[in-house]
Design a protein around this motif. Structure first.
Motif, PDB file in Angstrom:
ATOM      1  N   ASN A 118     -14.118 -32.929  -7.341  1.00  0.00           N
ATOM      2  CA  ASN A 118     -14.981 -33.192  -8.494  1.00  0.00           C
ATOM      3  C   ASN A 118     -15.488 -34.628  -8.371  1.00  0.00           C
ATOM      4  N   ASP A 189     -22.847 -29.863 -13.008  1.00  0.00           N
ATOM      5  CA  ASP A 189     -22.325 -30.408 -14.268  1.00  0.00           C
ATOM      6  C   ASP A 189     -23.382 -31.366 -14.824  1.00  0.00           C
ATOM      7  N   LYS A 225     -15.843 -37.005 -26.061  1.00  0.00           N
ATOM      8  CA  LYS A 225     -16.871 -37.996 -25.700  1.00  0.00           C
ATOM      9  C   LYS A 225     -17.557 -38.609 -26.921  1.00  0.00           C
TER      10      LYS A 225
HETATM   11  N1  PMM Z   1     -16.288 -37.120 -17.271  1.00  0.00           N
HETATM   12  C1  PMM Z   1     -15.295 -37.986 -17.074  1.00  0.00           C
HETATM   13  C2  PMM Z   1     -14.520 -37.933 -15.898  1.00  0.00           C
HETATM   14  N2  PMM Z   1     -14.750 -36.989 -14.957  1.00  0.00           N
HETATM   15  N3  PMM Z   1     -15.971 -35.111 -14.239  1.00  0.00           N
HETATM   16  C3  PMM Z   1     -16.969 -34.251 -14.424  1.00  0.00           C
HETATM   17  N4  PMM Z   1     -17.224 -33.281 -13.525  1.00  0.00           N
HETATM   18  N5  PMM Z   1     -17.765 -34.289 -15.538  1.00  0.00           N
HETATM   19  C4  PMM Z   1     -17.596 -35.229 -16.500  1.00  0.00           C
HETATM   20  O1  PMM Z   1     -18.388 -35.245 -17.469  1.00  0.00           O
HETATM   21  C5  PMM Z   1     -16.543 -36.172 -16.332  1.00  0.00           C
HETATM   22  C6  PMM Z   1     -15.745 -36.078 -15.170  1.00  0.00           C
HETATM   23  C7  PMM Z   1     -15.063 -38.983 -18.159  1.00  0.00           C
HETATM   24  O2  PMM Z   1     -13.831 -39.504 -18.213  1.00  0.00           O
HETATM   25  P1  PMM Z   1     -12.516 -38.922 -18.980  1.00  0.00           P
HETATM   26  O3  PMM Z   1     -11.685 -38.289 -17.930  1.00  0.00           O
HETATM   27  O4  PMM Z   1     -11.900 -40.162 -19.516  1.00  0.00           O
HETATM   28  O5  PMM Z   1     -12.976 -37.961 -20.004  1.00  0.00           O
END
Ligand code: PMM
Length: 289
Positions: A118, A189, A225
């Motif tokens: 990811n 995404d 978020k």
């Molecule tokens: N958002 C966060 C971290 N990783 N990965 C994907 N694919 N999509 C996202 O919107 C995304 C992500 C934001 O950080 P968090 O883990 O603190 O929520």
């Protein structure tokens, strides 16, 4: 389990007959909603196992915060945080995804047992990422991204957010395929909150069907978020803290599942695991009429 309409998710992962739930394990001292809570590797592993017990289908392990304004962590530190947790969870039978923008971290995590990469930058942050993913033949999440978190809010400028995100995601998809990634392994995404205002996030969620037209499984990551904080803000305009946004997150999960998302990425799993089952039951009732 297979969907009634055929394959729904990326090649290389199991099929669920509903939207999948990806639980988040942030092995970071500074992630915006849970920074520091799972920084200790043993606690991180336990948290991942707890998420599976609560209904997570897969667990996303990350060692670098991408909250707005975040500075990058160095490579050795990211490896130190992520790889042992991935190895331990995978050895326990958990389906693990690695959340990283670094090819070296992706490669070592896959060697340690991760089954999906990811990359919030969709391969833009590290030129070696796409070759590594292509070589490893693992599913790959390409997120809509316009640059590093340190100043991404300055890039939240769109004439037509849906059109531009679709165009930029299509470029990301084409870049990955040109680099040798099997298109059947790609997940897209919209990147909620990444170079986007709350209004941009809401517009994208309202138009998930348009994103699905790109032909790939969709991952929706709304959990806790800022846009949810804004919706929930009281009369004084103060958003509730991130950890009080889980019911709102589950509401997004139900909508995303109904709109055909392949998976949602959430910090608190139980409510979303219930929500995807409710969405599935409603869908099945519609199909049997
Ligand atoms: N958002 C966060 C971290 N990783 N990965 C994907 N694919 N999509 C996202 O919107 C995304 C992500 C934001 O950080 P968090 O883990 O603190 O929520």
């Amino acid at each position: 389990m297979v969907t009634l309409q055929g394959r729904n998710g990326p090649v290389g992962l199991p099929e669920w007959d509903r939207c999948a739930v990806m639980g988040v394990v942030n092995v970071t001292p500074d992630s915006f909603s849970d920074g520091g809570r799972w920084f200790d590797p043993e606690l991180a592993v336990k948290h991942g196992l707890d998420l599976v017990a609560e209904g997570a289908d897969l667990v996303d392990v990350g060692g670098e915060s991408t909250r707005p304004g975040a500075k990058r962590v160095d490579e050795a530190e990211e490896l130190r945080r992520v790889v042992p947790v991935v190895r331990e969870l995978a050895a326990s039978g958990v389906l693990v995804s690695v959340d990283t923008m670094r090819a070296s971290v992706a490669a070592q995590a896959v060697q340690a047992g991760a089954r999906l990469v990811n990359d919030v930058s969709g391969g833009l942050a590290d030129p070696e990422m796409i070759p590594v993913v292509a070589g490893a033949q693992v599913p790959f999440v390409v997120m809509h991204w316009r640059g590093q978190s340190i100043d991404m809010n300055n890039r939240a400028v769109y004439d037509d957010v849906l059109r531009e995100v679709v165009t930029e995601l299509r470029s990301g998809l084409e870049r990955a395929v040109a680099g040798g990634v099997d298109p059947a392994r790609i997940v897209l995404d919209p990147g909620l909150g990444f170079a986007k205002t709350a209004d941009h996030d809401l517009t994208l969620l309202a138009r998930l069907a348009a994103l699905r037209e790109l032909g790939c499984p969709l991952l929706v990551a709304a959990s806790r978020k800022r846009f949810l904080g804004r919706i929930l803000a009281g009369a004084a305009g103060d958003p509730p803290p991130a950890r009080e946004r889980d019911a709102a997150t589950a509401a997004v999960t139900a909508i995303a599942a109904r709109e055909g998302a392949w998976a949602v990425r959430v910090h608190e799993v139980q409510a979303s695991a219930d929500a995807v089952r409710v969405a599935r039951a409603i869908q099945a009732a519609g199909e049997s009429r």
